[in-house]
Design a protein around this motif. Structure first.
Motif, PDB file in Angstrom:
ATOM      1  N   ARG A   1      -7.893  13.025  -2.777  1.00  0.00           N
ATOM      2  CA  ARG A   1      -9.132  13.801  -2.685  1.00  0.00           C
ATOM      3  C   ARG A   1      -9.160  14.593  -1.376  1.00  0.00           C
ATOM      4  O   ARG A   1      -8.834  14.068  -0.311  1.00  0.00           O
TER       5      ARG A   1
ATOM      6  N   THR B   1       0.848  -1.183   0.000  1.00  0.00           N
ATOM      7  CA  THR B   1       0.000   0.000   0.000  1.00  0.00           C
ATOM      8  C   THR B   1       0.884   1.232   0.000  1.00  0.00           C
ATOM      9  O   THR B   1       1.789   1.352   0.829  1.00  0.00           O
TER      10      THR B   1
ATOM     11  N   ASP C   1      -6.584   5.291  -1.664  1.00  0.00           N
ATOM     12  CA  ASP C   1      -7.927   4.980  -2.151  1.00  0.00           C
ATOM     13  C   ASP C   1      -8.631   4.158  -1.087  1.00  0.00           C
ATOM     14  O   ASP C   1      -8.017   3.264  -0.496  1.00  0.00           O
TER      15      ASP C   1
ATOM     16  N   GLN D   1     -16.719   6.538  -0.662  1.00  0.00           N
ATOM     17  CA  GLN D   1     -15.513   6.067  -1.337  1.00  0.00           C
ATOM     18  C   GLN D   1     -14.715   7.287  -1.787  1.00  0.00           C
ATOM     19  O   GLN D   1     -15.299   8.239  -2.315  1.00  0.00           O
ATOM     20  N   VAL D   2     -13.397   7.244  -1.563  1.00  0.00           N
ATOM     21  CA  VAL D   2     -12.529   8.349  -1.981  1.00  0.00           C
ATOM     22  C   VAL D   2     -11.323   7.787  -2.721  1.00  0.00           C
ATOM     23  O   VAL D   2     -10.924   6.648  -2.506  1.00  0.00           O
ATOM     24  N   VAL D   3     -10.757   8.603  -3.582  1.00  0.00           N
ATOM     25  CA  VAL D   3      -9.507   8.249  -4.247  1.00  0.00           C
ATOM     26  C   VAL D   3      -8.386   9.001  -3.538  1.00  0.00           C
ATOM     27  O   VAL D   3      -8.607  10.071  -2.965  1.00  0.00           O
ATOM     28  N   ALA D   4      -7.202   8.419  -3.554  1.00  0.00           N
ATOM     29  CA  ALA D   4      -6.045   9.062  -2.944  1.00  0.00           C
ATOM     30  C   ALA D   4      -5.887  10.458  -3.531  1.00  0.00           C
ATOM     31  O   ALA D   4      -5.993  10.643  -4.738  1.00  0.00           O
TER      32      ALA D   4
ATOM     33  N   THR E   1     -12.384   3.762   1.684  1.00  0.00           N
ATOM     34  CA  THR E   1     -13.645   4.184   2.271  1.00  0.00           C
ATOM     35  C   THR E   1     -13.363   5.045   3.494  1.00  0.00           C
ATOM     36  O   THR E   1     -12.492   4.719   4.302  1.00  0.00           O
TER      37      THR E   1
ATOM     38  N   GLY F   1      -8.456   1.087   3.049  1.00  0.00           N
ATOM     39  CA  GLY F   1      -8.286   0.615   1.678  1.00  0.00           C
ATOM     40  C   GLY F   1      -9.034  -0.677   1.428  1.00  0.00           C
ATOM     41  O   GLY F   1      -9.511  -1.335   2.359  1.00  0.00           O
TER      42      GLY F   1
END
Length: 148
Positions: A99, A2, A48, A94-97, A50, A63
C-alpha cells in the motif's frame, strides 16, 4: 518468517553504501538500501501491519508479530521539512504490504543536494536473522529480504 518488500523501485545497493554512518554502520539495525529510480513515485508499505510512526521522510510499519521495519526516504531529508513529500496514511492505521504510504520525488531530493538513497531496516533484528537479500534492480512491491 517475515517477508519484507521493496518500498521503492531502484537498484539495491546495501546498507554499507548508504552515505550516512548511522545507517552504513548498522547502528539502526540490519537491512539493505535502494537507490531509487528518479521521478515522482509512491513509497509502499514493506509488510502488512500498523503504521507505528510516519513522517514525510520516513516511516515505521510494525507487523502482527511485533517486527518493525523502518523505511527512510533519502538521507538527511528531515532538512526538507516535508517539502516534496505527501503522507498518505495515518499513525495507527492498518496497512497491507504494497500500500502507498508516502508520495515523493527522488529527483527533487537530489536536486536539493541530498541523497535519495532509501535504507530499509529491520529494527531490533540480529544481522544473521536476515537472508535472501535482493540484488540488482527491484520493482516496488517485490521481495527485498526475509527476516527469520
Amino acid at each position: 518468517m517475515t517477508t519484507v518488500l521493496a518500498p521503492v523501485a531502484g537498484s539495491v545497493i546495501g546498507l554499507a553504501a548508504v552515505p550516512d554512518p548511522v545507517f552504513s554502520g548498522g547502528l539502526v539495525g540490519p537491512g539493505t538500501a535502494i537507490d531509487p529510480r528518479r521521478g515522482a513515485a509512491e513509497a509502499l508499505a514493506p509488510l502488512d501491519g500498523t503504521v507505528f510512526k510516519v513522517h514525510p521522510h520516513a516511516y515505521v510499519i510494525v507487523g502482527a508479530d511485533g517486527r518493525a521495519v523502518l523505511v527512510h526516504l533519502g538521507i538527511d531529508t528531515v532538512r526538507l521539512r516535508g517539502e516534496g513529500f505527501r503522507v498518505l496514511v495515518r499513525e495507527g492505521e492498518q496497512v497491507v504490504a504494497g500500500r502507498p504510504v508516502v508520495a515523493w520525488d527522488p529527483a527533487a531530493v537530489e536536486a536539493a543536494g541530498l541523497s535519495p538513497v532509501c535504507p530499509v531496516v529491520a529494527l531490533e533484528a540480529r544481522p544473521e536473522a536476515l537472508r535472501a537479500l535482493a540484488a540488482g534492480m527491484v520493482r516496488a512491491g517485490e521481495e527485498l529480504f526475509l527476516w527469520d
